[in-house]
Scaffold this motif. Structure first.
Motif, PDB file in Angstrom:
ATOM      1  N   VAL A  59     -23.750  15.718 -46.923  1.00 51.01           N
ATOM      2  CA  VAL A  59     -24.711  15.738 -48.024  1.00 51.01           C
ATOM      3  C   VAL A  59     -26.131  15.586 -47.491  1.00 51.01           C
ATOM      4  CG1 VAL A  59     -25.423  14.611 -50.168  1.00 51.01           C
ATOM      5  CG2 VAL A  59     -22.984  14.800 -49.611  1.00 51.01           C
ATOM      6  N   LEU A  60     -26.324  14.682 -46.530  1.00 52.48           N
ATOM      7  CA  LEU A  60     -27.641  14.466 -45.934  1.00 52.48           C
ATOM      8  C   LEU A  60     -28.048  15.643 -45.055  1.00 52.48           C
ATOM      9  CD1 LEU A  60     -27.272  10.683 -44.994  1.00 52.48           C
ATOM     10  CD2 LEU A  60     -28.431  11.676 -46.977  1.00 52.48           C
ATOM     11  N   HIS A  61     -27.089  16.258 -44.370  1.00 51.70           N
ATOM     12  CA  HIS A  61     -27.407  17.440 -43.555  1.00 51.70           C
ATOM     13  C   HIS A  61     -27.932  18.569 -44.446  1.00 51.70           C
ATOM     14  CE1 HIS A  61     -24.335  15.988 -40.315  1.00 51.70           C
ATOM     15  NE2 HIS A  61     -25.507  15.398 -40.202  1.00 51.70           N
ATOM     16  N   PHE A  62     -27.272  18.792 -45.554  1.00 50.11           N
ATOM     17  CA  PHE A  62     -27.721  19.832 -46.491  1.00 50.11           C
ATOM     18  C   PHE A  62     -29.120  19.504 -47.014  1.00 50.11           C
ATOM     19  CE2 PHE A  62     -28.217  21.546 -50.746  1.00 50.11           C
ATOM     20  CZ  PHE A  62     -27.818  22.867 -50.601  1.00 50.11           C
ATOM     21  N   GLY A  63     -29.344  18.235 -47.350  1.00 48.35           N
ATOM     22  CA  GLY A  63     -30.637  17.820 -47.868  1.00 48.35           C
ATOM     23  C   GLY A  63     -31.760  17.916 -46.865  1.00 48.35           C
ATOM     24  N   GLY A  64     -31.443  18.063 -45.590  1.00 45.59           N
ATOM     25  CA  GLY A  64     -32.468  18.218 -44.568  1.00 45.59           C
ATOM     26  C   GLY A  64     -32.725  19.670 -44.180  1.00 45.59           C
ATOM     27  N   VAL A  65     -31.677  20.464 -44.122  1.00 48.79           N
ATOM     28  CA  VAL A  65     -31.822  21.853 -43.679  1.00 48.79           C
ATOM     29  C   VAL A  65     -32.642  22.683 -44.672  1.00 48.79           C
ATOM     30  CG1 VAL A  65     -30.558  23.992 -43.244  1.00 48.79           C
ATOM     31  CG2 VAL A  65     -29.751  21.842 -42.256  1.00 48.79           C
ATOM     32  N   VAL A  66     -32.368  22.523 -45.964  1.00 49.37           N
ATOM     33  CA  VAL A  66     -33.071  23.330 -46.975  1.00 49.37           C
ATOM     34  C   VAL A  66     -34.586  23.109 -46.946  1.00 49.37           C
ATOM     35  CG1 VAL A  66     -33.302  23.832 -49.434  1.00 49.37           C
ATOM     36  CG2 VAL A  66     -31.030  23.511 -48.439  1.00 49.37           C
ATOM     37  N   PRO A  67     -35.096  21.872 -46.896  1.00 54.33           N
ATOM     38  CA  PRO A  67     -36.549  21.689 -46.800  1.00 54.33           C
ATOM     39  C   PRO A  67     -37.152  22.286 -45.528  1.00 54.33           C
ATOM     40  CG  PRO A  67     -35.520  19.658 -47.516  1.00 54.33           C
ATOM     41  CD  PRO A  67     -34.408  20.580 -47.116  1.00 54.33           C
ATOM     42  N   LEU A  68     -36.411  22.270 -44.429  1.00 56.11           N
ATOM     43  CA  LEU A  68     -36.936  22.866 -43.197  1.00 56.11           C
ATOM     44  C   LEU A  68     -37.106  24.374 -43.349  1.00 56.11           C
ATOM     45  CD1 LEU A  68     -34.967  20.869 -40.462  1.00 56.11           C
ATOM     46  CD2 LEU A  68     -37.318  20.531 -41.253  1.00 56.11           C
ATOM     47  N   LEU A  69     -36.156  25.018 -44.008  1.00 52.69           N
ATOM     48  CA  LEU A  69     -36.293  26.449 -44.273  1.00 52.69           C
ATOM     49  C   LEU A  69     -37.439  26.702 -45.255  1.00 52.69           C
ATOM     50  CD1 LEU A  69     -32.517  27.417 -44.671  1.00 52.69           C
ATOM     51  CD2 LEU A  69     -34.004  27.809 -42.681  1.00 52.69           C
ATOM     52  N   LEU A  70     -37.583  25.816 -46.230  1.00 59.88           N
ATOM     53  CA  LEU A  70     -38.661  25.952 -47.201  1.00 59.88           C
ATOM     54  C   LEU A  70     -40.029  25.820 -46.551  1.00 59.88           C
ATOM     55  CD1 LEU A  70     -39.658  26.144 -50.149  1.00 59.88           C
ATOM     56  CD2 LEU A  70     -39.277  23.672 -50.338  1.00 59.88           C
ATOM     57  N   THR A  71     -40.140  24.965 -45.535  1.00 54.26           N
ATOM     58  CA  THR A  71     -41.417  24.778 -44.838  1.00 54.26           C
ATOM     59  C   THR A  71     -41.958  26.092 -44.291  1.00 54.26           C
ATOM     60  OG1 THR A  71     -40.797  22.519 -44.227  1.00 54.26           O
ATOM     61  CG2 THR A  71     -42.584  23.529 -42.990  1.00 54.26           C
ATOM     62  N   VAL A  72     -41.072  26.905 -43.755  1.00 56.49           N
ATOM     63  CA  VAL A  72     -41.486  28.203 -43.203  1.00 56.49           C
ATOM     64  C   VAL A  72     -42.110  29.076 -44.299  1.00 56.49           C
ATOM     65  CG1 VAL A  72     -40.704  30.292 -42.031  1.00 56.49           C
ATOM     66  CG2 VAL A  72     -39.683  28.071 -41.456  1.00 56.49           C
ATOM     67  N   LEU A  73     -41.480  29.106 -45.469  1.00 59.26           N
ATOM     68  CA  LEU A  73     -42.010  29.882 -46.584  1.00 59.26           C
ATOM     69  C   LEU A  73     -43.372  29.349 -47.021  1.00 59.26           C
ATOM     70  CD1 LEU A  73     -41.668  32.001 -48.865  1.00 59.26           C
ATOM     71  CD2 LEU A  73     -40.477  30.223 -50.180  1.00 59.26           C
TER      72      LEU A  73
END
Length: 454
Positions: free
Chosen positions: A180-194
């Motif tokens: 759950v925490l891994h998912f909550g971290g990966v998505v914001p990192l991808l969002l940062t690029v956008l």
């Protein structure tokens, strides 16, 4: 249009249809708020698993449940003045990157101490992201639709928290609580690029800070064609402060300080309810005899109720916003009380949790747009952020309050009754704000107008 040399930024945003570019800004801010809600609530949904795997008592969970809330308060209090000084965009990008990295790292924590420290860092990023997303979106919104649009964006927070509950109910049995925490971290990192490539700076902020005309035109032309021919930009707004004042000085000035304190109190008490129930309801319902999975699913209905925020925003744009939100708090307090009376009847429990979630989250999610309308551009970042930051201590208080009540073996109905009182206090704070004439409308009518030109 070709003879236009000066463009009133506020008038253009107010009179022009909400453009595709503004919807793009909305979408990016919505996802930020969605992940904010997911990451904030995630710890509550993995709490039952932590109790079992690390052999913890419920009282031992209080620090880790509250660590992110301390971080949220610090992040909000620090980011507001920074965003008024350096801009909304840079703070948003940096904060999303920070909470993404920290949440991902939390999934690798080996013990409670590591998890607590990483949750604090996650909270700092989350605390900086939320108010600046609200501020940026409010400054891209027309005045007469601001509450509706900002509330629509802000309902991403409870939806993200609810999504965390449903996802946790599926992921934890399959992959463990760390996923759950891994998912909550990966998505914001991808969002940062956008965000780095597509997120613009606030137009109103750029005019207020007298940034280059070319920079303002580049963004504004995406909203209205009149900006193509502009050689200068102006903006008229409430100016009940000295020109060039810092955000902190504006928020604490004689014109705004009483309204600020009442906003802080209202938001504080609302978060006593929200975090007290989001963090502890799965555990409380499990103690009441429900299975951990069923307790998580029913608890997830509480933050899901935030979808009612959109309707509240429409009512705020049409009627007195203080009274609209105060009414939601009053009804929400009654509904939270009703949850404690519904224990023992599964169908009634589901209904009361959902109704309470609709009312409490609607009121709470409407507060940022209320604050954004209250402050002028030069102090809006600090005003919104400090309300959220001071209010976060209510979340800390709520978590410890329920933990203490539980340790004292107070009945479930008694716990929900105590928590419901906070909603009544929030209602009273907004009614007092309205009674003393410190609403945004009253301030604007009473103040002189500041004419910003660049």
């Amino acid at each position: 249009m070709e003879n236009t040399t000066t463009v009133d930024v506020r008038a253009l945003i107010n009179e022009h249809p909400f453009s595709g570019y503004q919807w793009l800004v909305f979408a990016m801010c919505f996802i930020i708020v969605l992940m904010d809600g997911f990451d904030t609530a995630a710890i509550g949904f993995i709490a039952p698993s932590l109790l079992g795997e690390w052999h913890l008592s419920k009282a031992a969970l209080a620090p880790v449940l509250s660590a992110a809330l301390f971080g949220l308060a610090c992040g909000a209090l620090l980011s507001g003045p920074v965003s008024d000084r350096w801009g909304r965009r840079v703070v948003l990008i940096g904060s999303v990157l920070l909470f993404g990295v920290a949440c991902l790292s939390s999934g690798y924590a080996a013990n409670l101490t590591e998890l607590t420290a990483l949750r604090f860092i996650t909270g700092v990023g989350l605390g900086a992201a939320m108010p600046n997303a609200v501020t940026l979106m409010s400054e891209f919104s027309p005045d007469h639709r601001r509450a509706t649009i900002v509330n629509l964006m802000f309902c991403g927070f409870p939806l993200g928290a609810a999504f965390g509950g449903f996802l946790a109910a599926w992921m934890i049995p399959q992959f463990g609580w760390r996923s759950v925490l891994h998912f909550g971290g990966v998505v914001p990192l991808l969002l940062t690029v956008l965000l780095v490539f597509r997120l613009p700076e606030s137009i109103r902020y750029m005019v207020a800070r007298q940034q280059p005309v070319e920079k303002i035109r580049k963004v504004l032309v995406r909203i209205g064609s009149a900006a193509h021919f502009a050689r200068s930009f102006v903006m008229e707004e409430s100016g009940n402060h000295a020109p060039g004042s810092s955000g902190i000085r504006i928020v604490l000035s004689r014109s705004f300080v009483l309204g600020s304190v009442l906003l802080w109190l209202c938001y504080f008490m609302g978060l006593v309810i929200f975090y007290g129930l989001v963090n502890w309801m799965p555990v409380l319902l499990k103690d009441a005899g429900l299975s951990p999975q069923r307790a998580a699913l029913i608890s997830a209905l509480f933050p899901l109720g935030g979808a009612g925020t959109v309707l509240c925003g429409m009512l705020m744009d049409r009627f007195n916003p203080n009274r609209v939100v105060a009414t939601a708090y009053a009804l929400g307090a009654l509904s939270v009380f009703a949850i404690g009376q519904a224990i023992g009847s599964l169908g009634l429990l589901v209904c009361t949790v959902f109704v309470a979630g609709v009312l409490v989250n609607t009121a709470q999610a409407s507060m940022p747009s209320l604050a954004a309308a209250y402050y002028p551009t030069a102090g809006r970042g600090t005003g919104v952020a400090w309300m959220l930051g001071v209010g976060r201590f209510g979340g800390i208080a709520g978590s410890f309050l329920v933990a203490e009540l539980s340790s004292q073996h107070i009945s479930l109905s008694g716990i929900f009754t105590v928590v419901a009182i906070a909603g009544g206090i929030s209602c009273a704070a907004l009614m007092l704000k309205q009674a003393i004439g410190s609403s945004a409308v009253d301030v604007e009518r009473a103040s002189k107008k500041e004419f910003l030109a660049h």
